[in-house]
Design a protein around this motif. Structure first.
Motif, mmCIF file in Angstrom:
data_model
loop_
_atom_site.group_PDB
_atom_site.id
_atom_site.type_symbol
_atom_site.label_atom_id
_atom_site.label_comp_id
_atom_site.label_asym_id
_atom_site.label_seq_id
_atom_site.Cartn_x
_atom_site.Cartn_y
_atom_site.Cartn_z
ATOM 1 N N ASN B 160 -4.298 -21.031 18.576
ATOM 2 C CA ASN B 160 -5.018 -21.274 19.945
ATOM 3 C C ASN B 160 -5.502 -22.856 20.162
ATOM 4 O OD1 ASN B 160 -4.624 -18.607 20.213
ATOM 5 N ND2 ASN B 160 -6.555 -18.005 18.913
ATOM 6 N N HIS B 161 -5.330 -23.500 19.219
ATOM 7 C CA HIS B 161 -5.851 -24.938 19.349
ATOM 8 C C HIS B 161 -4.915 -25.921 19.056
ATOM 9 C CE1 HIS B 161 -9.796 -23.272 20.473
ATOM 10 N NE2 HIS B 161 -9.754 -22.565 19.387
ATOM 11 N N PRO B 162 -3.829 -26.033 19.780
ATOM 12 C CA PRO B 162 -2.512 -26.739 19.139
ATOM 13 C C PRO B 162 -2.958 -28.179 19.048
ATOM 14 C CG PRO B 162 -2.256 -25.881 21.465
ATOM 15 C CD PRO B 162 -3.547 -25.114 20.883
ATOM 16 N N LYS B 163 -4.095 -28.580 19.679
ATOM 17 C CA LYS B 163 -4.299 -29.911 19.894
ATOM 18 C C LYS B 163 -5.393 -30.442 18.754
ATOM 19 C CE LYS B 163 -2.888 -31.690 24.354
ATOM 20 N NZ LYS B 163 -3.438 -31.863 25.635
ATOM 21 N N ALA B 164 -6.015 -29.318 18.041
ATOM 22 C CA ALA B 164 -7.053 -29.647 17.067
ATOM 23 C C ALA B 164 -6.557 -30.749 16.071
ATOM 24 C CB ALA B 164 -7.170 -28.332 16.102
ATOM 25 N N LYS B 165 -7.553 -31.701 15.892
ATOM 26 C CA LYS B 165 -7.357 -33.002 14.989
ATOM 27 C C LYS B 165 -7.170 -32.982 13.543
ATOM 28 C CE LYS B 165 -6.572 -36.793 17.636
ATOM 29 N NZ LYS B 165 -7.450 -37.879 17.859
ATOM 30 N N LEU B 166 -8.041 -31.906 13.021
ATOM 31 C CA LEU B 166 -8.654 -32.018 11.749
ATOM 32 C C LEU B 166 -8.898 -30.492 11.420
ATOM 33 C CD1 LEU B 166 -9.115 -34.483 10.044
ATOM 34 C CD2 LEU B 166 -11.580 -34.358 10.436
ATOM 35 N N LEU B 167 -8.856 -30.359 10.196
ATOM 36 C CA LEU B 167 -9.531 -29.106 9.183
ATOM 37 C C LEU B 167 -10.423 -29.763 8.400
ATOM 38 C CD1 LEU B 167 -10.025 -26.220 8.639
ATOM 39 C CD2 LEU B 167 -7.908 -26.407 7.166
ATOM 40 N N TYR B 168 -11.607 -29.399 8.451
ATOM 41 C CA TYR B 168 -12.547 -29.745 7.245
ATOM 42 C C TYR B 168 -12.673 -28.759 6.350
ATOM 43 C CZ TYR B 168 -16.493 -31.436 4.441
ATOM 44 O OH TYR B 168 -17.593 -31.804 3.528
ATOM 45 N N THR B 169 -12.320 -28.788 5.118
ATOM 46 C CA THR B 169 -12.672 -27.748 3.907
ATOM 47 C C THR B 169 -13.140 -28.107 2.672
ATOM 48 O OG1 THR B 169 -11.560 -25.908 2.869
ATOM 49 C CG2 THR B 169 -10.293 -27.900 3.368
ATOM 50 N N VAL B 170 -14.117 -27.399 1.983
ATOM 51 C CA VAL B 170 -14.762 -27.959 0.837
ATOM 52 C C VAL B 170 -14.082 -26.750 -0.132
ATOM 53 C CG1 VAL B 170 -16.842 -28.271 -0.648
ATOM 54 C CG2 VAL B 170 -16.929 -28.620 1.725
#
Lengths: 397, 397
Positions: B160-170
């Motif tokens: 749904n968000h093909p332009k998302a720049k980053l996934l942040y995960t801990v």
């Protein structure tokens, strides 16, 4: 595909990096750097101070700390700026930073939105230009004369750019020119800042390293309306490797800078902060600063002698009363990077003037560093430089 | 009039600061903090290591250094991530930073333009939200279940968000929930990052502090397409006060982060970097980490016992296998800040869940820290907390 933000410089745009890399060849005598003389670092005294820190504040030095910095260090700073610069301040006026470079960054973050105008002396410290550019600043360059920033031109610029957010100025022994602003101009800058309601960021990393002439108080000392943020560092008088700078100003502004610092690196290294507090307690910092000033003064004198002897007629240079740099202008040269390449062939290097200009670069200008240049290399370096400059001047005749 | 940039938070918006200030009252038993246990700091060993640094690298430790960090420290990091996480890397993959907070900041600077989308697990580390917000990020929150980030929901979000720049995960013992992502999900995250061409920032400050269960390799260990940036810190295993973090990834990205670091604070404290290199040479870090894990494990067990004993029926909490935090959910509570105030009256504190959510906060949630809580205070603290929670639950019946 990696998609960087607009802030990230394109590949191949790090001209200064390329220059420093070229100058790192050990057969090159390089006046390009900007390092303090490491032979004067008080290694044994600092070791002793750090030992005391571990004995007395060990856990505190290793634990998380306050974003604003160690209180004892901030107290030391308020005391020192009163003694040296005539600045009245309280501990709440001061925030400690990870080197003074971080002050540039946080002030950029705090004040500059895309397209905001920033007034700078032309030429000025190139890293400041890089930082403010990364926040989308548009520069308004204000010319200098022999005494630094021209205040008449500053007033003109303030009139023409009423929305300018910031004036950035290096008031003592400016990087790159070595020029120092006289006291009447400082008063005028403080007055204009209030009149035109613009924030001044006064950067004073070199002020303590004076080997000639009379000390001039900071612009901040004449600021009665909280329009000046004053910044300095322990890098030039103690240890750049510790990354300890600080900013002093209106607590309203310092509070916001603290919030931004918190989401930048939480706080500054605790061990380094305590080490400086303890070093000041155990040693006479002014005696140490006098030693640095004496050495740099001797090197600067050798530079002036060598330039007189080896530079072709017509080449102009500044004769600083302190600091680490001087500024050269070779008449008739149109391409400074070409000149740099010529000099590199003669195995001598400098930083070409171009990246120090926010406006149109003045061709034939460059910066020479002498603080980290062994005395026995100065004459040979200037001989090589003189030869390359003479060739260039003759070609342009 | 001081005109700040759009990035500067308005006055009175530092909710967490206000909470921590309230919790600092010495009569309050506070589970709100996030500090390592200072009684385990190896003060004497670090003093010895630093002495060696002054003897063998004194001038280097006090002089300016490389923006990318001390080579010896970067080598040590590549060796350690291979041993612990199965990550293959070379020294050019690593940059040392001023704490891992600086990685968050530099990655924000490097990737996020105003309005860019950033995927985050909900809830997540609140400082990461603050940093990315300051660069104008729009958050897309991805829900968690008992095993952390839900990869089915992640794929949906990526679609749904093909332009998302980053996934942040801990990925390990997440802040705030204490949850750990199992290995099959890690593989899937690496796979989805490649499939949807999104950069993953894997933050692993707590991974070494495991007191139960089996170690799970990093997401980065399954990244064959350079889509994962891996970050960690020496703060939880050695000394947060030294502000030493690092980021590991594709040299193309590390190079750009280095350019940005240069105009942020030039480089990381040299003395701290050399101190860690020397500490590792003189000591068995894994033995030290085992001591930390044993203590935190003991404290976590006391927390679980106390919560069983004193919390009213229906209150849910996580039972982490490592790290410093656990997460509580009180059913029926609609206003967590109200709940916090009730607890404060009982002289016990926590961090309310709200600021950890990028999306809609889940009411009645809060974070408890146990790493820096003396054993003898845990039972009394949970007794007070249990009373306040029982009152709240009864009121809501």
């Amino acid at each position: 595909m990696v998609q960087f933000s607009k802030r990230v410089p394109a590949d191949g745009t790090d001209a200064v990096g390329a220059i420093l890399a070229a100058a790192a060849d050990p057969s090159v005598i390089s006046f390009a750097g900007g390092l303090p003389a490491p032979e004067l670092f008080p290694v044994a005294e600092m070791k002793k101070a750090v030992d005391t820190v571990f004995d007395e504040h060990g856990r505190e030095a290793m634990q998380y700390g306050a974003s604003r910095g160690v209180t004892e260090l901030r107290e030391l700073i308020t005391k020192r700026v009163k003694e040296r610069e005539g600045i009245d301040s309280k501990v709440e006026n001061v925030m400690v930073t990870t080197g003074s470079e971080q002050v540039l960054d946080l002030v950029g973050k705090a004040f500059i939105d895309e397209g905001d105008e920033v007034l700078v002396e032309d030429p000025t410290y190139l890293c400041a230009l890089d930082v403010y550019r990364s926040y989308g600043a548009k520069f308004v360059s204000v010319p200098q004369d022999d005494q630094g920033l021209r205040v008449d031109a500053l007033e003109e610029a303030l009139k023409n750019h009423p929305k300018a957010k910031l004036l950035y100025t290096v008031s003592n022994f400016q990087n790159p020119t070595g020029k120092t602003m006289p006291v009447d101009r400082r008063k005028k800058v403080a007055e204009l800042a209030a009149k035109y309601d613009v924030m001044v960021l006064e950067d004073n990393p070199y002020g303590d390293i004076r080997f000639e002439g009379e000390h001039v108080p900071a612009i901040k000392a004449f600021d009665t309306t909280d329009h000046v943020l004053y910044m300095s560092t322990f890098s030039k008088i103690l240890a750049p490797g510790f990354r300890l700078g600080w900013v002093l100003g209106d607590p309203k502004v310092i509070d916001k800078l603290t919030v931004l610092k918190q989401s930048t690196d939480l706080h500054t290294d605790q061990l380094a902060q305590w080490a400086v507090v303890e070093f000041f307690a155990q040693n006479d910092i002014n005696k140490h600063v006098d030693q640095i000033s004496a050495l740099y003064g001797k090197r600067k004198d050798l530079m002036i002698e060598g330039m007189k002897k080896y530079f072709p007629e017509g080449v102009k240079y500044t004769n600083p009363e302190g600091g680490m740099f001087l500024w050269v202008k070779v008449p008739g040269v149109t391409d400074t990077v070409e000149l740099f390449k010529k000099c590199l062939k003669e195995k001598v290097a400098f930083v070409p003037g171009d990246p120090f200009f926010a406006g149109k670069p003045e061709p034939g200008t460059f910066r020479l560093n002498y603080s980290n240049m062994q005395e026995d290399k100065i004459e040979e370096g200037l001989k090589r430089l003189g030869k390359a400059l003479s060739d260039a001047v003759n070609e342009n005749k």
